[in-house]
Design a protein around this motif. Structure first.
Motif, PDB file in Angstrom:
ATOM      1  N   PHE A   2       0.597  -0.974   0.260  1.00  0.00           N
ATOM      2  CA  PHE A   2      -0.096   0.028   0.338  1.00  0.00           C
ATOM      3  C   PHE A   2       0.763   1.002   0.400  1.00  0.00           C
ATOM      4  O   PHE A   2       1.489   1.183   0.793  1.00  0.00           O
ATOM      5  N   ASP A   3       0.700   1.428  -1.144  1.00  0.00           N
ATOM      6  CA  ASP A   3       1.998   3.296  -1.101  1.00  0.00           C
ATOM      7  C   ASP A   3       1.147   4.427  -1.890  1.00  0.00           C
ATOM      8  O   ASP A   3       0.179   4.733  -2.353  1.00  0.00           O
ATOM      9  N   ILE A   4       1.021   5.308  -1.006  1.00  0.00           N
ATOM     10  CA  ILE A   4       0.510   6.295  -0.659  1.00  0.00           C
ATOM     11  C   ILE A   4       1.199   7.887  -0.714  1.00  0.00           C
ATOM     12  O   ILE A   4       1.517   8.241   0.062  1.00  0.00           O
ATOM     13  N   ARG A   5       1.311   8.776  -1.651  1.00  0.00           N
ATOM     14  CA  ARG A   5       2.347   9.129  -1.758  1.00  0.00           C
ATOM     15  C   ARG A   5       1.697  10.389  -2.689  1.00  0.00           C
ATOM     16  O   ARG A   5       1.153  10.590  -3.064  1.00  0.00           O
ATOM     17  N   LEU A   6       2.178  11.625  -2.342  1.00  0.00           N
ATOM     18  CA  LEU A   6       2.281  13.398  -2.494  1.00  0.00           C
ATOM     19  C   LEU A   6       4.238  12.985  -2.980  1.00  0.00           C
ATOM     20  O   LEU A   6       5.032  13.062  -2.335  1.00  0.00           O
ATOM     21  N   LEU A   7       3.840  13.620  -4.965  1.00  0.00           N
ATOM     22  CA  LEU A   7       4.618  13.760  -5.340  1.00  0.00           C
ATOM     23  C   LEU A   7       5.533  15.237  -5.735  1.00  0.00           C
ATOM     24  O   LEU A   7       4.604  15.570  -6.413  1.00  0.00           O
ATOM     25  N   PRO A   8       5.897  16.179  -5.217  1.00  0.00           N
ATOM     26  CA  PRO A   8       6.428  17.536  -5.403  1.00  0.00           C
ATOM     27  C   PRO A   8       7.319  17.109  -6.609  1.00  0.00           C
ATOM     28  O   PRO A   8       7.490  18.791  -7.641  1.00  0.00           O
ATOM     29  N   LEU A  17      -2.602  14.309   2.791  1.00  0.00           N
ATOM     30  CA  LEU A  17      -1.936  13.043   2.655  1.00  0.00           C
ATOM     31  C   LEU A  17      -2.649  12.003   3.574  1.00  0.00           C
ATOM     32  O   LEU A  17      -2.574  11.257   3.503  1.00  0.00           O
ATOM     33  N   LEU A  18      -2.822  12.631   4.585  1.00  0.00           N
ATOM     34  CA  LEU A  18      -4.259  12.424   5.801  1.00  0.00           C
ATOM     35  C   LEU A  18      -5.134  11.993   5.363  1.00  0.00           C
ATOM     36  O   LEU A  18      -6.021  10.613   5.029  1.00  0.00           O
ATOM     37  N   GLY A  19      -6.081  13.185   3.806  1.00  0.00           N
ATOM     38  CA  GLY A  19      -7.379  11.978   3.492  1.00  0.00           C
ATOM     39  C   GLY A  19      -6.754  10.988   2.329  1.00  0.00           C
ATOM     40  O   GLY A  19      -7.610  10.027   2.572  1.00  0.00           O
ATOM     41  N   LEU A  30      -2.137  -1.715  -3.418  1.00  0.00           N
ATOM     42  CA  LEU A  30      -3.322   0.544  -3.889  1.00  0.00           C
ATOM     43  C   LEU A  30      -1.970   0.878  -3.526  1.00  0.00           C
ATOM     44  O   LEU A  30      -1.098   1.113  -3.116  1.00  0.00           O
ATOM     45  N   VAL A  31      -2.542   1.926  -5.116  1.00  0.00           N
ATOM     46  CA  VAL A  31      -1.506   2.638  -4.863  1.00  0.00           C
ATOM     47  C   VAL A  31      -1.672   3.671  -5.284  1.00  0.00           C
ATOM     48  O   VAL A  31      -2.624   3.701  -6.450  1.00  0.00           O
ATOM     49  N   ILE A  32      -1.576   4.933  -4.104  1.00  0.00           N
ATOM     50  CA  ILE A  32      -2.105   6.205  -5.223  1.00  0.00           C
ATOM     51  C   ILE A  32      -1.260   7.281  -5.378  1.00  0.00           C
ATOM     52  O   ILE A  32      -0.385   7.315  -3.741  1.00  0.00           O
ATOM     53  N   LEU A  33      -0.180   7.871  -5.984  1.00  0.00           N
ATOM     54  CA  LEU A  33       0.670   8.789  -5.928  1.00  0.00           C
ATOM     55  C   LEU A  33      -0.212  10.644  -6.740  1.00  0.00           C
ATOM     56  O   LEU A  33      -0.674   9.909  -7.790  1.00  0.00           O
ATOM     57  N   HIS A  34       0.160  10.869  -6.019  1.00  0.00           N
ATOM     58  CA  HIS A  34      -0.313  12.385  -6.761  1.00  0.00           C
ATOM     59  C   HIS A  34       0.718  13.379  -6.857  1.00  0.00           C
ATOM     60  O   HIS A  34       1.003  13.329  -5.858  1.00  0.00           O
ATOM     61  N   ARG A  35       0.673  14.096  -8.257  1.00  0.00           N
ATOM     62  CA  ARG A  35       1.731  14.730  -8.387  1.00  0.00           C
ATOM     63  C   ARG A  35       1.660  16.049  -7.511  1.00  0.00           C
ATOM     64  O   ARG A  35      -0.117  16.800  -7.470  1.00  0.00           O
ATOM     65  N   THR A  36       2.208  17.387  -7.143  1.00  0.00           N
ATOM     66  CA  THR A  36       1.922  18.485  -6.699  1.00  0.00           C
ATOM     67  C   THR A  36       2.703  19.074  -7.399  1.00  0.00           C
ATOM     68  O   THR A  36       3.590  19.260  -8.006  1.00  0.00           O
TER      69      THR A  36
END
Length: 152
Positions: free
Chosen positions: A2-8, A60-62, A79-85
């Motif tokens: 389970f990999d959930i991250r924000l990516l700058p 990130l908490l959300g 599950l993977v959720i990766l989201h750019r910022t």
């Protein structure tokens, strides 16, 4: 996994999905969605850039809460959720959501569920640069309708 991250910075969806597959050897199905910056809307000027801002502790908490709900709702092995910022340009990947499960339906529905939440109820401020001017982006009515179907 389970990999959930924000990516700058850059988002490598291939590495993430390859890792998910390697760490879910008993998965019968892996579904992946990669969202990219569109160059234009049919009735608007070309998109020059997209900017995603957020307040990281809440965002990130959300996202982690969303991942937990998806794991509870669907029979997932990973599950993977990766989201750019930050600032992105046409063609750049914005988001990667991938799910592994024993059966395809759970993987597909988990990805759809997560994307509907990220698109409509996420913790990002989005704006587009078109014609040299910035314009804020709000969820469309269809985005809200897509999200509402999960509450039934």
């Amino acid at each position: 996994m389970f990999d959930i991250r924000l990516l700058p910075s850059s988002l490598d969806s291939h590495s993430a999905t390859d890792r998910l597959a390697a760490e879910s050897p008993d998965a019968g199905g892996i579904a992946t969605f990669i969202g990219k910056v569109r160059a234009s809307e049919s009735d608007l000027a070309a998109v020059e850039a997209l900017e995603l801002s957020h307040y990281e502790p809440l965002t990130l908490l959300g996202m982690n809460d969303l991942g937990y709900i998806a794991r509870e709702r669907f029979d997932l092995m990973g599950l993977v959720i990766l989201h750019r910022t930050g600032r992105l340009f046409p063609g750049d990947p914005i988001v990667c959501v991938a799910a592994a499960s024993r059966h395809r339906r759970d993987a597909i529905q988990a990805v759809d569920f997560c994307m509907d939440h990220l698109k409509s109820a996420a913790w990002f401020w989005k704006r587009e640069l078109r014609g040299g001017e910035w314009h804020w982006i709000e969820p469309r009515e269809q985005d809200n309708d897509d999200l509402a179907r999960w509450c039934e």
